[in-house]
Structures are given as structure tokens and as C-alpha cells.
Design an enzyme around this catalytic site. Structure first.
Site, short mmCIF file in Angstrom:
data_model
loop_
_atom_site.label_atom_id
_atom_site.label_comp_id
_atom_site.label_asym_id
_atom_site.label_seq_id
_atom_site.Cartn_x
_atom_site.Cartn_y
_atom_site.Cartn_z
CG ASP A 189 21.86 -106.24 67.69
OD1 ASP A 189 20.74 -105.58 68.21
OD2 ASP A 189 21.82 -107.50 67.19
CE LYS A 194 16.38 -111.49 74.16
NZ LYS A 194 18.07 -111.66 73.66
CB ALA A 249 14.05 -108.78 63.63
N GLY A 306 24.18 -128.32 74.89
CA GLY A 306 22.99 -128.80 73.97
C GLY A 306 21.85 -128.31 74.59
CG ASP A 317 28.60 -112.75 67.93
OD1 ASP A 317 28.06 -112.73 69.05
OD2 ASP A 317 28.46 -111.73 67.39
CB ALA A 351 21.16 -114.05 67.36
CB ALA A 352 23.35 -119.07 69.52
N GLY A 353 20.49 -118.30 70.40
CA GLY A 353 19.04 -118.84 70.79
C GLY A 353 18.01 -118.53 69.71
CG ASP A 354 17.33 -114.73 68.80
OD1 ASP A 354 16.39 -115.02 69.62
OD2 ASP A 354 17.82 -113.66 68.85
O1 RIB Z 1 19.24 -112.35 70.98
C1 RIB Z 1 19.93 -111.59 70.46
C2 RIB Z 1 19.21 -110.13 70.52
O2 RIB Z 1 19.20 -109.80 71.73
C3 RIB Z 1 20.16 -109.06 69.84
O3 RIB Z 1 20.13 -109.14 68.45
C4 RIB Z 1 19.64 -107.78 70.55
O4 RIB Z 1 19.01 -107.16 69.47
C5 RIB Z 1 18.83 -108.20 71.55
O5 RIB Z 1 17.51 -108.11 71.40
#
Ligand code: RIB
Length: 311
Positions: free
Chosen positions: A17, A44, A46, A230, A251, A254-257
Site C-alpha cells: 500500500d 485484503k 493478506a 455498526g 484511518d 482495512a477496518a473491514g478486513d
Molecule cells: O481493504 C484494504 C486493502 O484494500 C488495502 O490494504 C489495499 O491493499 C486494498 O487491497
């Protein structure tokens, strides 16, 4: 790993990123000043793998890096985080790159150039089929070729392994594939794409209809991730709305990840759906208070602590 713990296997993207922070997300044709540039490890797939590893559950990554030095760094970062990387293969060419703009309010806009992620092919999956079949749960997203996602859904279906699909970035999905998904986890933008212009206001006014719209598409259950509002949890037996934990976001990348990794971890640790969703909301809340993707994933102790102080 204890002998009873089947690993979570992630089939997905590995990116580097390139992140700029700026007062706001620019509109088309506009040039604005930014504050800062940082390079983080992302993708996403990783990110979800690191989320699981940081929570202390065994996890293996199935994905590809390029033959450049960035790829080797991304693989080393995964390994350092505790993710199994034996199946991570090098594909000739560039690694996946994401260009990310993060605004002062913590929102983000992302452009991904997939690079080596396009080489996560069905043939590559077949080389690692035993590893996939040994999973307790499989997680995937849409930063790899669609035919691979379809093939993966077929493998999981045959082996009776629950598959969690994060439909990001949103793109058309075959009905057969959707019918093989145990957990479908769009955010609001993706939900609008799949449920044909669905009105997110329905969450407050008519969650039952919203849930039915998701489930009609084929998955066994769905989670609509609504950021600070939520999550909506929908299975054929119940619909629940869980409020987010309020934090000062810096920031949201990646909160969803963080949510998906933690939700899968909760489920595999035998939490019920609601408890797992609460656990995942806490992980996502912590992640938005930190910069970067993988660097923002919380440990189990941090998630447990937040849940305790919130109780
Ligand atoms: O969900 C966030 C990710 O989306 C980032 O890390 C970026 O690499 C994209 O894949």
C-alpha cells in the site's frame, strides 16, 4: 496449533500500500496538497490473514507475490506476523500495489493494480488443494480472478468447509458461487452494488427486508458492514443489528478486513454469531485508531480489553 484447531485458510491478495494522507479525498480532475506518504503492507487477503494471526489463531495464506523486492518484503511481513506462508508463490513481474488516499476524517479511497494477484489461478489453487481442504474455514475476497473464486467455492462446497466471501471490490458474482457461500460480508457500497441500489436507510427502517434481499442472492448468511453505524447480521433464522464501538478514527483502511479476520476467528472458536460479530466490531474499532492496513490489526488481549471496558 492444537490438534483440534483446523487452520483458517485465506485465499486472496497480497499488496503493498502506497498511502498519502490529505485533508480530504480529491474529486476528479483536482490536485490538492497532501500531508504525508507512507508505505504499508496490505491486500485484503493478506490483511485478513494478519488479523487472524494477531488474534492468535492458526492461519495460512494462499496468494502470490511478484518477483520484485516488494513481494519478498510482503511475504516476510506475513511470516513475521505469524501467518503460514508455505503456499505463497512468486509470480514473474510486479507485486500487487494499492494507491490509497486517507483523509483527515479517516476515510479512504483505494486504487488497486493487481500485479501478481492475477496469477492466483485455479491451477495454482489446485497445487495447494490439500491445504485448502484441511481448513476449518476459508476466507476470500475479489482481488483475485473471478474464475479462481468460483473454483474455490466449488472446492469448499465439496469439502463442506464454510466459505466467507468479502465481495470487494464489488463485481458481478455467479449465482452458483453465491449459493456456496456461508458468510457474505459486503460494506454499504458493495451492498448497494449487489442488492441493486439497495437503500442503506432500510437498515434503520426495515432490516428484515434488507436481510431478505441479501439472503435471496444465495448465501447462507450475511453481514452488512456499516462502519460507524455498526453491522447488520442476517441468517435465515434471525436478523440483528449491532452498534459499532465509538472511537476516534484516524484511518479506516482495512477496518473491514479486521472485521472479517476477527469474525472468522470468533466463529471458529465457537462463539455464537452475535458474540463473534461483537468481537469483530471491537477488532475493527481498534484498527481504525491506527494507521495502515496490517499494522493496524489488534491482538487478542487488546480486543478483550476493549470489550471489557465497553461492557
Ligand atoms: O481493504 C484494504 C486493502 O484494500 C488495502 O490494504 C489495499 O491493499 C486494498 O487491497
Amino acid at each position: 496449533m492444537s490438534s483440534t484447531q483446523k487452520p483458517i485458510v485465506i485465499v486472496g491478495s497480497i499488496n503493498i500500500d502506497l498511502v498519502v494522507t490529505s485533508p480530504r479525498i480529491p474529486v476528479a480532475g483536482e490536485t490538492i496538497w497532501g500531508h504525508e506518504f507512507q508505505q504499508h503492507f496490505g491486500g485484503k487477503g493478506a490483511n485478513q490473514a494478519v488479523a487472524v494471526a494477531r488474534l492468535g489463531y492458526p492461519v495460512e495464506m494462499i496468494g502470490r507475490i511478484g518477483s520484485d523486492s516488494l513481494g519478498a518484503q510482503a511475504r516476510a511481513a506475513l511470516q513475521e506476523a505469524g501467518v503460514g506462508v508455505e503456499a505463497v508463490e512468486i509470480a514473474e513481474g510486479s507485486s500487487g500495489i494499492a494507491s490509497i488516499t486517507v483523509s483527515e476524517s479517516g476515510q479512504n479511497a483505494i486504487v488497486v493494480v493487481p500485479g501478481a494477484n492475477t496469477e492466483v489461478t485455479p491451477e495454482y489453487l489446485d497445487r495447494h488443494r490439500k491445504r485448502i481442504e484441511s481448513a476449518g474455514m476459508v476466507l476470500t475476497q475479489l482481488e483475485i480472478p473471478m474464475r479462481t473464486v468460483e473454483h474455490l467455492a466449488e472446492i469448499c462446497d465439496r469439502s463442506r468447509i464454510p466459505l466467507m466471501l468479502d465481495p470487494a471490490p464489488a463485481q458481478p458474482l455467479p449465482a452458483t458461487t453465491l449459493s456456496r457461500v456461508a458468510w457474505f460480508t459486503p460494506n454499504e457500497t458493495e451492498a448497494a452494488f449487489y442488492a441493486d441500489g439497495i437503500d442503506p436507510a432500510l437498515v434503520a427502517s426495515d432490516p428484515q427486508s434488507l436481510a431478505k434481499a441479501f439472503l435471496r442472492m444465495g448465501p447462507k448468511a450475511a453481514v452488512l458492514k456499516m462502519g460507524a453505524r455498526g453491522v447488520l447480521l442476517a441468517s435465515h433464522t434471525k436478523v440483528e443489528i449491532l452498534p459499532a464501538i465509538s472511537v476516534a478514527a484516524v484511518d479506516s483502511t482495512a477496518a473491514g478486513d479486521a472485521f472479517n479476520g476477527a469474525f472468522a476467528t470468533g466463529l471458529i472458536l465457537a462463539m455464537d454469531e452475535l458474540e463473534a460479530a461483537r468481537f469483530a466490531c471491537a477488532a475493527a474499532a481498534i484498527s481504525v485508531t491506527r494507521r495502515g492496513a496490517q499494522s493496524s490489526m489488534p491482538s487478542r488481549a487488546e480486543v478483550d480489553h476493549l470489550l471489557k471496558v465497553q461492557a
